[in-house]
Design a protein around this motif. Sequence first.
Motif, PDB file in Angstrom:
ATOM      1  N   LYS A  18      21.907  28.855 137.449  1.00  0.00           N
ATOM      2  CA  LYS A  18      21.474  30.238 137.176  1.00  0.00           C
ATOM      3  C   LYS A  18      22.668  31.072 136.686  1.00  0.00           C
ATOM      4  O   LYS A  18      22.564  31.816 135.714  1.00  0.00           O
ATOM      5  CB  LYS A  18      20.875  30.843 138.451  1.00  0.00           C
ATOM      6  CG  LYS A  18      20.232  32.201 138.262  1.00  0.00           C
ATOM      7  CD  LYS A  18      19.551  32.624 139.564  1.00  0.00           C
ATOM      8  CE  LYS A  18      18.765  33.905 139.428  1.00  0.00           C
ATOM      9  NZ  LYS A  18      19.533  35.042 138.969  1.00  0.00           N
ATOM     10  N   THR A  21      23.607  29.967 133.146  1.00  0.00           N
ATOM     11  CA  THR A  21      22.574  30.407 132.213  1.00  0.00           C
ATOM     12  C   THR A  21      22.850  31.847 131.789  1.00  0.00           C
ATOM     13  O   THR A  21      22.780  32.189 130.612  1.00  0.00           O
ATOM     14  CB  THR A  21      21.183  30.292 132.892  1.00  0.00           C
ATOM     15  OG1 THR A  21      20.915  28.920 133.096  1.00  0.00           O
ATOM     16  CG2 THR A  21      20.090  30.876 132.044  1.00  0.00           C
ATOM     17  N   GLU A  22      23.177  32.683 132.783  1.00  0.00           N
ATOM     18  CA  GLU A  22      23.472  34.093 132.497  1.00  0.00           C
ATOM     19  C   GLU A  22      24.765  34.238 131.701  1.00  0.00           C
ATOM     20  O   GLU A  22      24.844  35.022 130.761  1.00  0.00           O
ATOM     21  CB  GLU A  22      23.546  34.887 133.805  1.00  0.00           C
ATOM     22  CG  GLU A  22      22.182  35.041 134.470  1.00  0.00           C
ATOM     23  CD  GLU A  22      22.244  35.524 135.916  1.00  0.00           C
ATOM     24  OE1 GLU A  22      23.352  35.840 136.410  1.00  0.00           O
ATOM     25  OE2 GLU A  22      21.170  35.557 136.556  1.00  0.00           O
ATOM     26  N   PRO A  27      19.541  27.737 128.301  1.00  0.00           N
ATOM     27  CA  PRO A  27      18.496  27.515 129.298  1.00  0.00           C
ATOM     28  C   PRO A  27      18.832  26.431 130.309  1.00  0.00           C
ATOM     29  O   PRO A  27      19.540  25.475 130.000  1.00  0.00           O
ATOM     30  CB  PRO A  27      17.288  27.093 128.452  1.00  0.00           C
ATOM     31  CG  PRO A  27      17.885  26.452 127.247  1.00  0.00           C
ATOM     32  CD  PRO A  27      19.173  27.191 126.990  1.00  0.00           C
ATOM     33  N   GLN A  28      18.289  26.623 131.517  1.00  0.00           N
ATOM     34  CA  GLN A  28      18.338  25.599 132.552  1.00  0.00           C
ATOM     35  C   GLN A  28      17.030  24.831 132.424  1.00  0.00           C
ATOM     36  O   GLN A  28      15.952  25.417 132.494  1.00  0.00           O
ATOM     37  CB  GLN A  28      18.428  26.242 133.931  1.00  0.00           C
ATOM     38  CG  GLN A  28      18.314  25.245 135.065  1.00  0.00           C
ATOM     39  CD  GLN A  28      18.205  25.925 136.417  1.00  0.00           C
ATOM     40  OE1 GLN A  28      18.186  27.139 136.516  1.00  0.00           O
ATOM     41  NE2 GLN A  28      18.115  25.137 137.468  1.00  0.00           N
ATOM     42  N   CYS A  77      17.706  25.976 122.776  1.00  0.00           N
ATOM     43  CA  CYS A  77      18.731  24.994 123.161  1.00  0.00           C
ATOM     44  C   CYS A  77      19.808  24.858 122.085  1.00  0.00           C
ATOM     45  O   CYS A  77      20.680  23.992 122.203  1.00  0.00           O
ATOM     46  CB  CYS A  77      18.087  23.632 123.420  1.00  0.00           C
ATOM     47  SG  CYS A  77      17.049  23.601 124.888  1.00  0.00           S
ATOM     48  N   PHE A  81      22.365  23.584 126.782  1.00  0.00           N
ATOM     49  CA  PHE A  81      21.397  23.576 127.873  1.00  0.00           C
ATOM     50  C   PHE A  81      22.034  22.971 129.112  1.00  0.00           C
ATOM     51  O   PHE A  81      23.065  22.307 129.043  1.00  0.00           O
ATOM     52  CB  PHE A  81      20.144  22.772 127.487  1.00  0.00           C
ATOM     53  CG  PHE A  81      20.450  21.409 126.937  1.00  0.00           C
ATOM     54  CD1 PHE A  81      20.732  20.332 127.774  1.00  0.00           C
ATOM     55  CD2 PHE A  81      20.480  21.203 125.557  1.00  0.00           C
ATOM     56  CE1 PHE A  81      21.034  19.079 127.252  1.00  0.00           C
ATOM     57  CE2 PHE A  81      20.782  19.953 125.031  1.00  0.00           C
ATOM     58  CZ  PHE A  81      21.061  18.892 125.880  1.00  0.00           C
TER      59      PHE A  81
END
Length: 196
Positions: A18, A21-22, A27-28, A77, A81
């Motif tokens: 998380k 990702t930020e 994306p996760q 992606c 990713f």
Amino acid sequence: MRLIFLGPPGAGKGTQAKRLTEKYGIPQLSTGDMLRAAVSAGTEIGKRAKAVMDAGGLVSDDIVNQIVAERIEEADCGKGFILDGYPRTVPQAMALSEAMKAKNLTLDAVIELKVDEEALVRRIESRVAETIAAGGTVRSDDNPEAFRKRLAEYRAKTAPLSAYYEEQGELVALDGMADVDAVTNAIIGVLEKSAA
């Protein structure tokens, strides 16, 4: 920025994914989410997965591998990713390697969060006790016995991935028991080194 997280349940992979990702805007990707998305989108492979799931079966590696291969081609992606919960087995890792090679993609890192499993069990026990003390409801899978089963399954099926990725020269093991911020900083350090 393409990476895989390895480590047993409760090691903090979701928390770290998380944060990354930020930070990186990538994306996760979790297998469950990818399966559900393929099914709801009604893709060919999604229809095959739905038929298996509706029949109460486990989705085969072939289907999961194809769903992942298609998902990593999507626009979000483009910058990379994070794979969390995939690959689960060495054959899946080999299929991912082939799919990425076909797309001229490489992994930046395979990061394993090393943890003390007994400490994780104690953490679950104290979380359960705190939830009960606060008058909350404990999830059925949030108990030490269920957790020990998940750890045993991880050791049997997924732990061999560590040796596989170590042989490929891609594995970086980090102390998952360290403070959350320290783990994040260590991961960022690994990623910056691989990008250099």
